[in-house]
Design a protein around this motif. Structure first.
Motif, mmCIF file in Angstrom:
data_model
loop_
_atom_site.group_PDB
_atom_site.id
_atom_site.type_symbol
_atom_site.label_atom_id
_atom_site.label_comp_id
_atom_site.label_asym_id
_atom_site.label_seq_id
_atom_site.Cartn_x
_atom_site.Cartn_y
_atom_site.Cartn_z
ATOM 1 N N ARG A 69 0.822 -1.216 0.000
ATOM 2 C CA ARG A 69 0.000 0.000 0.000
ATOM 3 C C ARG A 69 0.857 1.268 0.000
ATOM 4 N NH1 ARG A 69 -5.317 -1.640 3.466
ATOM 5 N NH2 ARG A 69 -5.436 -3.733 2.624
ATOM 6 N N ASP A 70 1.861 1.257 -0.871
ATOM 7 C CA ASP A 70 2.780 2.391 -0.989
ATOM 8 C C ASP A 70 2.398 3.196 -2.230
ATOM 9 O OD1 ASP A 70 4.950 4.056 -1.699
ATOM 10 O OD2 ASP A 70 6.379 2.724 -0.706
ATOM 11 N N PRO A 71 1.731 4.353 -2.064
ATOM 12 C CA PRO A 71 1.227 5.099 -3.227
ATOM 13 C C PRO A 71 2.322 5.603 -4.160
ATOM 14 C CG PRO A 71 1.003 6.417 -1.233
ATOM 15 C CD PRO A 71 1.441 5.034 -0.808
#
Length: 110
Positions: A69-71
Motif C-alpha cells: 500500500r505504498d502510493p
C-alpha cells in the motif's frame, strides 16, 4: 543499529518480501542485459530482453507495492508498465513489417 537491521531483514521476512526481492532482481537484470548487449555492439543498445525484464520486474514490483500500500511506489511502477508495454508493441510491429517486407521481395523463378 543491529536491532533495526535484524527487524528489517530477518523478523519481517515473509513471502511478500521474497517476491519483492525477486521482482527487484528481475528489474535489475534488465540493466545487466542492456550493458552486455552494448558492450558486445560497442555502442548503446536496448535489446528486447531489456523491455521483457522491465515489464516482468515492473509488474511484480507493482504487485508488491499494492500489497504494501505504498502510493509512491504504485504510481511509479504503474506508469513504467505503459512505457515497457509500448516499447514491446513497437518492436513486435517492426518485426511484423520486416517480415512482410521480406515476404514481398520474392525471388523471381526462371
Amino acid at each position: 543499529m543491529s536491532a533495526y537491521l535484524y527487524h528489517v531483514f530477518v523478523e519481517q521476512f515473509d513471502l511478500w518480501i521474497a517476491l519483492g526481492f525477486f521482482a527487484q532482481a528481475m528489474f535489475t537484470a534488465r540493466f545487466v542485459v542492456q550493458w552486455i548487449a552494448s558492450e558486445r555492439a560497442r555502442r548503446s543498445v536496448v535489446p528486447v530482453a531489456f523491455w521483457t525484464f522491465s515489464l516482468a520486474g515492473g509488474a511484480l514490483l507493482l504487485i508488491y507495492a499494492l500489497h504494501r500500500r505504498d502510493p509512491v511506489f504504485i504510481i511509479g511502477q504503474a506508469a513504467g508498465l505503459f512505457i515497457y508495454t509500448r516499447n514491446i508493441m513497437l518492436i513486435a510491429g517492426e518485426k511484423k513489417r520486416n517480415l512482410a517486407e521480406t515476404e514481398s521481395m520474392e525471388i523471381p523463378r526462371s
